[in-house]
Enzyme design. Structure first.
Site, mmCIF file in Angstrom:
data_model
loop_
_atom_site.group_PDB
_atom_site.id
_atom_site.type_symbol
_atom_site.label_atom_id
_atom_site.label_comp_id
_atom_site.label_asym_id
_atom_site.label_seq_id
_atom_site.Cartn_x
_atom_site.Cartn_y
_atom_site.Cartn_z
ATOM 1 N N LYS A 116 0.248 3.925 -2.645
ATOM 2 C CA LYS A 116 -0.671 5.054 -2.527
ATOM 3 C C LYS A 116 0.041 6.389 -2.314
ATOM 4 C CE LYS A 116 -4.498 2.166 -0.874
ATOM 5 N NZ LYS A 116 -3.976 0.881 -0.401
ATOM 6 N N SER B 254 0.797 -1.238 0.000
ATOM 7 C CA SER B 254 0.000 0.000 0.000
ATOM 8 C C SER B 254 0.822 1.277 0.000
ATOM 9 C CB SER B 254 -0.961 0.009 1.196
ATOM 10 O OG SER B 254 -2.124 -0.720 0.900
ATOM 11 N N SER C 277 -6.215 3.722 4.273
ATOM 12 C CA SER C 277 -5.590 2.947 3.195
ATOM 13 C C SER C 277 -6.636 2.271 2.306
ATOM 14 C CB SER C 277 -4.638 1.886 3.774
ATOM 15 O OG SER C 277 -3.798 1.364 2.767
#
Length: 390
Positions: free
Chosen positions: A67, A64, A124
């Site tokens: 991102k 993640s 997230s």
């Protein structure tokens, strides 16, 4: 004879042990800050100087932390006026179908850009990431293309994105160094830390679907000065973190890939942050968007355009060192023709000391400059003609 043999034996032992002693002394000068991570890097944000490096160019799944780039393109779109925080973003069937971490968006549900950013930075949310990608670029595929173009623009040669979320996919990889550069670019936008530095918040307040967000970056709560940026975890990537912290004038970015547990990940990032703040200090020189000079523009609506800094500009030293006698030089492009778009690189600011370049940073156009209309050009020509004939 025995006395000579004893001296020879002692001399031999000294020769055998001295190199290892020197090796230990040399190693102690470069502390091991991330012994358990697969790769790691520590940089100072304004200068980009690397303070610690461990396999920082090794290609690994970023999970993640992907991102960071997703948020960077969102902040760019906001900065360029292509959208506003209050704009409504509709959730598609595809965005709502994302697995993994999510804020449980439903097909057709609308949230503002600000709410979606909360969902990405704090929660997230994979679903929020895809919804924003579709809102900005029309599809996730087109947005991913822009992510890779931005990586290339930043000079990142070891990054390849296949999605906006970091969910496992073949050919989706980055490095600790590349991730630090992305975070450096993201943190040019001061408002992002309002989201990445928030430990907990709510979505859908005042409804029966109120949703509690808790930041997966626990250091925000437990390490003073930490205000971002993004954690990551998949079975393949293990525990990852791109962290940012600010103390006084100094902001640093620490990246860890592949820690075995969240505790190990946080411990190693903490160690890197402690090292940076104890050993170095930052000397601010210019803020972002500070006017540095003006440049003539041919056939522009106005005759000159202001050049501003594209990022905060600072100098980094070991604690106790001074920055006296630093000189400023400007390199400006010539023969600039209108139209000029806001943010276009038109020059470079160079900081030097004793003839040595300490730092270089782009200077960009403060605003858009359209071409001058016929009447403006006519009046300008007549004014110049009058001056020539006085």
């Amino acid at each position: 004879m025995k006395r000579h043999l004893s001296k020879l034996l002692i001399f031999t032992i000294i020769l055998m042990t001295t190199p290892s002693a020197f090796a230990k002394e040399s190693q102690s000068k470069t502390p091991e800050l991330a012994h358990e991570a697969k790769s790691a890097v520590l940089i100072e944000r304004d200068t980009g100087k690397i303070l610690y490096d461990k396999n920082s160019h090794e290609k690994l799944p970023p999970a993640s932390m992907t991102k960071v780039m997703t948020m960077l393109l969102i902040m760019e779109a906001l900065d360029e006026g292509k959208m506003k925080m209050t704009d409504k973003v509709r959730t598609s069937e595809f965005a709502a179908s994302m697995g993994g971490s999510q804020i449980f968006l439903e097909p057709g549900e609308e949230m503002t850009v600000e709410e979606m950013l909360k969902g990405i930075a704090i929660g997230s949310g994979n679903d929020a990431s895809v919804a924003m990608a579709e809102h900005i670029a029309g599809s996730e595929e087109e947005f991913v293309k822009r992510m890779n173009e931005k990586a290339a623009e930043l000079g990142l040669k070891n990054t390849s994105f296949q999605n906006t979320t970091g969910l496992p996919k073949e050919g989706h990889y980055s490095t600790a160094y590349d991730m630090a550069v992305m975070a450096k670019e993201l943190l040019k936008y001061d408002k992002i830390t309002k989201f990445t530095g928030t430990y907990e918040d709510y979505l859908r307040e005042n409804t029966d679907k109120k949703f509690w967000l808790v930041n997966t970056n626990r250091l925000i709560k437990f390490y003073p000065g930490v205000d971002g940026v993004k954690t990551g975890f998949t079975n393949e990537a293990k525990y990852c973190l791109t962290a940012s912290a600010k103390k006084g004038n100094m902001r640093v970015i620490a990246v860890v890939f592949g820690a075995s547990t969240p505790k190990e990940r946080n411990a190693q990032v903490t160690k890197m942050l402690d090292y940076a703040f104890s050993q170095y200090e930052t000397h601010p020189m210019y803020k972002r968007n500070e006017v540095i000079s003006e440049l003539k523009v041919n056939k522009g609506r106005e005759q000159k355009i202001k050049l501003v800094t594209s990022e905060p500009i600072s100098l980094l030293t070991k604690k106790g060192e001074d920055i006296k006698a630093v000189k400023k030089e400007m390199i400006q492009k010539k023969d600039i023709q209108a139209p000029v778009k806001k943010g276009t690189e038109l020059g470079t600011l160079v900081l030097k000391k004793d003839g040595k370049v300490l730092h270089e940073s782009p200077l960009v156009a403060e605003k858009d400059m359209d071409q001058a209309g016929f009447w403006t050009m006519f009046k300008r020509t007549m004014t110049n003609w009058t001056k020539w004939n006085e």
